[in-house]
Every structure is written in C-alpha cells, then in structure tokens.
Design an enzyme around this catalytic site. Structure first.
Site, mmCIF file in Angstrom:
data_model
loop_
_atom_site.group_PDB
_atom_site.id
_atom_site.type_symbol
_atom_site.label_atom_id
_atom_site.label_comp_id
_atom_site.label_asym_id
_atom_site.label_seq_id
_atom_site.Cartn_x
_atom_site.Cartn_y
_atom_site.Cartn_z
ATOM 1 C CG HIS A 97 -2.002 -1.022 1.144
ATOM 2 N ND1 HIS A 97 -3.137 -0.961 1.944
ATOM 3 C CD2 HIS A 97 -2.157 -2.132 0.373
ATOM 4 C CE1 HIS A 97 -3.921 -1.982 1.683
ATOM 5 N NE2 HIS A 97 -3.358 -2.712 0.729
ATOM 6 C CD GLU A 99 -1.552 4.748 3.514
ATOM 7 O OE1 GLU A 99 -2.642 5.293 3.743
ATOM 8 O OE2 GLU A 99 -1.419 3.775 2.736
ATOM 9 C CB CYS A 127 -6.283 0.113 5.082
ATOM 10 S SG CYS A 127 -4.653 -0.666 4.984
ATOM 11 C CB CYS A 130 -1.648 1.667 6.063
ATOM 12 S SG CYS A 130 -1.404 0.980 4.412
#
Length: 200
Positions: A97, A99, A127, A130
């Site tokens: 992801h 991040e 999320c 993350c």
C-alpha cells in the site's frame, strides 16, 4: 517548586512536566507517585503542497497501472524524503500500500526504523494494515485526504477487517488456531536472554 492546593508539591523539568506528589516537599519525603507529562512542542502547520503531491501520486501511478488510487509522502525538515504509491496488483504484493511503500523507502533513506521526526501525508485515511505500520514507524503526525467512507464508496471497504478484529479468533472468516505454543515460546525466551539486542 510549586505547592498544589491539595498540599502536594510540583516540580518542573526543562522539557517535561514532572509532577511529584507527596505530603511534604520532595527533598524531605520520597515521592509516592510521579507522572511524566510531555510539554507540547510547537510544530509547523500542515503544508497543502505535500498533500497535493500525495494526491498526484495517487492519480498518476494508478493511471500508469501500478495499482489502486493511493499515494503518500513522508516529510522531514520540510523536505519530501520518500514517495509511496499502491502497487498491489503490479507487484502481486498485497502489503504494498502507499503508506507502507513510503515508510519502507523513508526508513531506508534515513537508515532507521523510527520516523519520529517525520510527517506522513496520505491521499486516503490509512487502512488497518497501514495504521499498524504507521504506529510501528512512529511518525509525528499523519495527514489524510479521503476518508475510509470515501474509499468504501469506490470498492475499497476495510470495515470487514475492523469487524474481524472484534471476533473471537476461531470465529473469524479466516480461522486462527493456536498450535505448539510451548515450542514457539523458545524464540521469545531467546530474545529475552539475548545481550545487545536492538529493541523497537
């Protein structure tokens, strides 16, 4: 040293408020309770240009076929030190992801696993995965653009993960069953006994 209304005494250190509670001045009686309360340190205001860079990455990298529409940047001392973007589908890595990508790059750039002097700007509210990575990396602040509700509206709904966390382990959609705990503890015992380890 300041006398408090309840007959207690307060001491102050340079960058910490150290409140020592006792029935008499601290030099005469040992403290019965000590609280360390950090004094807030003024920080610069958020820079919209850093968020615009995260948003730019979210659009540009998505259109280039890297993955979903998510971008992130990590900033230290007013400079972008890492840029991250979603690469789940292009790398077959479900953990890639924006991040997480930015955190990995920033830590490599700085040679550290702690980002305590950094700010994270991300195009969307993190999320659960993350969020966990962010707390382990320990940046100073996080700024986000879209909300998790905005993400859910286009098919990126993380609510089921939050719901799963609340479930007893055997009742989760991916069942989790404990196995060989007595043997697994050997690793923890070795960690406790290890000299010179780097804690985090």
């Amino acid at each position: 040293m300041t006398k408090l209304p309840e007959g207690l005494y307060q001491l102050q250190a340079m960058r910490l408020n150290v409140i020592t509670c006792s029935a008499a001045p601290p030099q005469r009686l040992p403290a019965i309770l000590v609280f360390l309360r950090p004094t807030p340190i003024p920080m610069e205001t958020p820079n919209p240009e850093f968020m615009r860079e995260a948003i730019r990455l979210s659009v540009e990298k998505m259109q280039a076929g890297h993955g979903g529409p998510f971008g992130a940047v990590i900033v230290k001392d007013g400079q972008v030190i890492a840029r991250g973007f979603n690469q789940v589908t292009s790398t077959n890595d479900p953990t890639c992801h924006a991040e997480v990508d930015a955190i990995r790059k920033a830590c490599k750039e700085l040679g550290t696993f702690q980002l305590s002097d950094c700010d994270l700007y991300t195009s969307c509210e993190p999320c659960p995965m993350c969020l966990g990575a962010i707390y382990w990396a320990r940046p100073r602040r996080v700024f986000y653009g879209n909300t998790k509700q905005d993400a859910a509206a286009i098919g990126f709904d993380d609510q089921f993960i939050y719901d799963e966390i609340e479930q007893p382990l055997p009742n989760r959609s991916i069942p989790m069953t404990q196995l060989l705990r007595d043997e697994a503890l050997a690793g923890f015992q070795a960690w406790e006994a290890k000299e010179g380890k780097t804690e985090y």
